[in-house]
Design a protein around this motif. Structure first.
Motif, PDB file in Angstrom:
ATOM      1  N   LEU A  88       0.762  -1.116   0.102  1.00  0.00           N
ATOM      2  CA  LEU A  88      -0.039  -0.044  -0.181  1.00  0.00           C
ATOM      3  C   LEU A  88       0.912   1.311   0.288  1.00  0.00           C
ATOM      4  CD1 LEU A  88      -2.898   1.044   0.077  1.00  0.00           C
ATOM      5  CD2 LEU A  88      -2.762   1.274   2.545  1.00  0.00           C
ATOM      6  N   ASP A  89       1.128   1.629  -1.258  1.00  0.00           N
ATOM      7  CA  ASP A  89       2.152   2.713  -1.306  1.00  0.00           C
ATOM      8  C   ASP A  89       1.188   4.207  -1.259  1.00  0.00           C
ATOM      9  OD1 ASP A  89       4.498   1.525  -1.673  1.00  0.00           O
ATOM     10  OD2 ASP A  89       4.493   1.830  -3.704  1.00  0.00           O
ATOM     11  N   LEU A 104      -0.649   0.591   8.064  1.00  0.00           N
ATOM     12  CA  LEU A 104      -0.402  -0.571   6.904  1.00  0.00           C
ATOM     13  C   LEU A 104       0.808   0.219   6.180  1.00  0.00           C
ATOM     14  CD1 LEU A 104      -3.855  -1.198   5.868  1.00  0.00           C
ATOM     15  CD2 LEU A 104      -2.289  -2.635   6.881  1.00  0.00           C
ATOM     16  N   GLY A 105       1.591   1.220   6.453  1.00  0.00           N
ATOM     17  CA  GLY A 105       2.778   1.889   5.831  1.00  0.00           C
ATOM     18  C   GLY A 105       2.597   2.661   4.544  1.00  0.00           C
ATOM     19  N   VAL A 106       1.429   2.990   4.433  1.00  0.00           N
ATOM     20  CA  VAL A 106       0.952   3.832   3.302  1.00  0.00           C
ATOM     21  C   VAL A 106       2.047   5.096   3.063  1.00  0.00           C
ATOM     22  CG1 VAL A 106      -0.519   5.683   4.111  1.00  0.00           C
ATOM     23  CG2 VAL A 106      -0.786   5.067   1.880  1.00  0.00           C
ATOM     24  N   LYS A 107       2.644   5.324   1.839  1.00  0.00           N
ATOM     25  CA  LYS A 107       3.533   6.394   1.544  1.00  0.00           C
ATOM     26  C   LYS A 107       2.984   7.835   1.281  1.00  0.00           C
ATOM     27  CE  LYS A 107       6.901   2.802   0.152  1.00  0.00           C
ATOM     28  NZ  LYS A 107       8.017   2.430  -0.930  1.00  0.00           N
ATOM     29  N   GLN A 108       1.757   7.814   0.689  1.00  0.00           N
ATOM     30  CA  GLN A 108       1.092   9.024   0.259  1.00  0.00           C
ATOM     31  C   GLN A 108      -0.287   8.886   0.202  1.00  0.00           C
ATOM     32  OE1 GLN A 108       2.737  11.082  -3.345  1.00  0.00           O
ATOM     33  NE2 GLN A 108       0.911  10.588  -4.412  1.00  0.00           N
ATOM     34  N   CYS A 156      -3.514  -0.871  -9.189  1.00  0.00           N
ATOM     35  CA  CYS A 156      -4.043  -1.764  -8.485  1.00  0.00           C
ATOM     36  C   CYS A 156      -3.199  -2.484  -7.701  1.00  0.00           C
ATOM     37  CB  CYS A 156      -5.252  -2.554  -9.163  1.00  0.00           C
ATOM     38  SG  CYS A 156      -4.494  -3.488 -10.464  1.00  0.00           S
ATOM     39  N   SER A 157      -1.967  -2.708  -8.055  1.00  0.00           N
ATOM     40  CA  SER A 157      -1.070  -3.433  -7.024  1.00  0.00           C
ATOM     41  C   SER A 157      -0.353  -2.588  -5.994  1.00  0.00           C
ATOM     42  CB  SER A 157       0.130  -4.030  -7.876  1.00  0.00           C
ATOM     43  OG  SER A 157       1.303  -2.782  -8.053  1.00  0.00           O
ATOM     44  N   TYR A 158      -0.602  -1.391  -5.850  1.00  0.00           N
ATOM     45  CA  TYR A 158       0.039  -0.686  -4.808  1.00  0.00           C
ATOM     46  C   TYR A 158      -0.922   0.715  -4.119  1.00  0.00           C
ATOM     47  CZ  TYR A 158       1.217   2.662  -8.602  1.00  0.00           C
ATOM     48  OH  TYR A 158       1.093   3.650  -9.679  1.00  0.00           O
ATOM     49  N   SER A 159      -2.063   0.749  -4.969  1.00  0.00           N
ATOM     50  CA  SER A 159      -3.100   1.880  -4.379  1.00  0.00           C
ATOM     51  C   SER A 159      -4.486   1.259  -4.395  1.00  0.00           C
ATOM     52  CB  SER A 159      -2.967   2.813  -5.537  1.00  0.00           C
ATOM     53  OG  SER A 159      -3.539   2.749  -6.630  1.00  0.00           O
ATOM     54  N   ALA A 211     -15.271  -2.778  -5.634  1.00  0.00           N
ATOM     55  CA  ALA A 211     -15.290  -2.010  -4.518  1.00  0.00           C
ATOM     56  C   ALA A 211     -15.322  -3.056  -3.334  1.00  0.00           C
ATOM     57  CB  ALA A 211     -16.718  -1.343  -4.467  1.00  0.00           C
ATOM     58  N   ALA A 212     -14.943  -2.793  -2.197  1.00  0.00           N
ATOM     59  CA  ALA A 212     -14.941  -3.400  -1.123  1.00  0.00           C
ATOM     60  C   ALA A 212     -15.138  -2.487   0.143  1.00  0.00           C
ATOM     61  CB  ALA A 212     -13.400  -4.222  -0.555  1.00  0.00           C
ATOM     62  N   ASP A 213     -15.584  -3.430   1.148  1.00  0.00           N
ATOM     63  CA  ASP A 213     -16.473  -2.589   2.275  1.00  0.00           C
ATOM     64  C   ASP A 213     -15.412  -1.913   3.301  1.00  0.00           C
ATOM     65  OD1 ASP A 213     -19.081  -2.662   1.436  1.00  0.00           O
ATOM     66  OD2 ASP A 213     -19.079  -4.889   2.290  1.00  0.00           O
ATOM     67  N   SER A 214     -14.220  -2.379   3.235  1.00  0.00           N
ATOM     68  CA  SER A 214     -13.178  -1.935   4.116  1.00  0.00           C
ATOM     69  C   SER A 214     -12.014  -2.031   3.473  1.00  0.00           C
ATOM     70  CB  SER A 214     -12.783  -3.059   5.243  1.00  0.00           C
ATOM     71  OG  SER A 214     -12.423  -4.270   4.996  1.00  0.00           O
ATOM     72  N   LEU A 215     -10.788  -1.372   3.985  1.00  0.00           N
ATOM     73  CA  LEU A 215      -9.373  -1.204   3.311  1.00  0.00           C
ATOM     74  C   LEU A 215      -8.777  -2.492   3.344  1.00  0.00           C
ATOM     75  CD1 LEU A 215      -7.225   0.655   1.990  1.00  0.00           C
ATOM     76  CD2 LEU A 215      -6.544   1.296   4.561  1.00  0.00           C
ATOM     77  N   ARG A 216      -8.597  -3.217   4.468  1.00  0.00           N
ATOM     78  CA  ARG A 216      -8.177  -4.321   4.690  1.00  0.00           C
ATOM     79  C   ARG A 216      -8.594  -5.540   3.652  1.00  0.00           C
ATOM     80  NH1 ARG A 216      -4.395  -4.909   8.489  1.00  0.00           N
ATOM     81  NH2 ARG A 216      -4.446  -3.407  10.191  1.00  0.00           N
TER      82      ARG A 216
END
Length: 321
Positions: free
Chosen positions: A45-46, A92-96, A261-264, A289-294
């Motif tokens: 998750l960049d 989760l380590g997001v960069k931006q 879709c591999s990193y955002s 679409a998903a209901d949660s980030l995870r």
């Protein structure tokens, strides 16, 4: 409800399940010729995008979101909607954090979201830099000194002001230049997004822009991103379908890692609820679409949307440069 049950009910394939047969087989997993579709699995998750809503001050006929004044296909975001998602993304380590619309500066409370986000990670904002931004300069200026930098990308479709204004409205080109100049003078990093035309001479187009920047007392070396026509929401341009064989034969492992879709992921508010979409280009298809980030990170992304072919062909990234 388990993650696998939830994904199955929504027509998505869990990343841990490589099966493309059985009860989930269909248009999501297979092409019209019944070939297994290409897919991308999450790697890292960049970047977390936030779609501020489809309301905009302009009504561009080519808009890939179909945005216009008062539009509510995607609802306006508020800090209370996204604060927990921003915090989770940091964990989760997001960069931006990146922002798109519509026009973000149309949204009441956008500055609150941008302030909160830029206290935690660098931020990137897509804007037309016209009246909504120019009216909020007094709110935006204090954010120059935020803990993390905020950079902007401004839409200037063509180096011909009349051609730009034909779709965006008279005077839009001049106002966008004014917005770029203000952002640059305050110390914000700013770049330009332009339209990519078939068979264009890219070097000649860039040179024409740089002449305009020079006359406007702007840096001639502003970075560019050129975008093809992605079509309007719900459209289909009959692009070739991407199969597993396509993904095995052409992209390298390194180039597959550049698919957005591999990193955002992107947060969208629809009918009052936050959804997490696979990328910035597929929010007109609820299967993404998903209901949660995870949950979204654990879901295999099938390359079914016609805009997926643009990424496959051009290596599109909505945050580059």
């Amino acid at each position: 409800m388990t993650l696998t049950d939830s994904a199955s009910e929504q027509g998505r394939i869990p990343a841990v399940d490589a099966t493309t047969s059985g009860p989930l087989r269909g248009a999501w997993t297979h092409t019209r010729n019944d070939a297994p579709r290409g897919y991308i699995d999450f790697q890292r998750l960049d970047e977390l995008w936030l779609h501020t809503g489809t309301a905009c001050n302009l009504s561009c006929p080519f808009c890939l979101e179909g945005s216009r004044p008062g539009d509510d296909r995607l609802n306006a975001l508020h800090l209370a909607d996204v604060q927990s998602f921003l915090d989770e993304a940091v964990d989760l380590g997001v960069k931006q954090f990146s922002f798109t619309g519509g026009e973000p500066f149309v949204i009441k409370g956008f500055i609150d979201i941008l302030r909160y986000a830029s206290e935690r990670r660098p931020c990137f904002v897509l804007t037309n830099a016209t009246d909504p931004l120019l009216r909020r300069t007094h709110q935006l200026l204090p954010l120059v000194s935020q803990p993390f930098p905020i950079r902007f990308r401004v839409s200037l479709d063509y180096p011909d002001p009349s051609r730009h204004d034909r779709d965006r409205g008279e005077g839009s080109f001049a106002k966008a230049l004014q917005g770029i100049r203000w952002l640059h003078e305050q110390g914000f990093d700013v770049s330009v997004a332009r339209q990519q035309s078939p068979e264009e001479d890219a070097e000649a187009v860039d040179a024409a822009f740089r002449r305009i920047f020079k006359r406007a007392n702007l840096p001639e070396d502003l970075a560019f991103t050129a975008f093809p026509d992605f079509g309007t929401p719900g459209s289909d341009d009959d692009s070739p379908e991407i199969t597993e064989q396509c993904m095995e034969k052409y992209p390298t492992e390194a180039s597959r890692a550049h698919f957005m879709c591999s990193y955002s992921r992107m947060l969208v508010k629809q009918q009052g609820r936050i959804k997490v979409y696979a990328c910035t280009l597929v929010d007109d298809d609820p299967d993404y679409a998903a209901d949660s980030l995870r949950d979204s990170l654990d879901t295999r992304v099938m390359l079914r949307h016609h805009r997926c072919f643009s990424c496959y062909r051009f290596g599109a990234s909505c945050s580059a440069p």
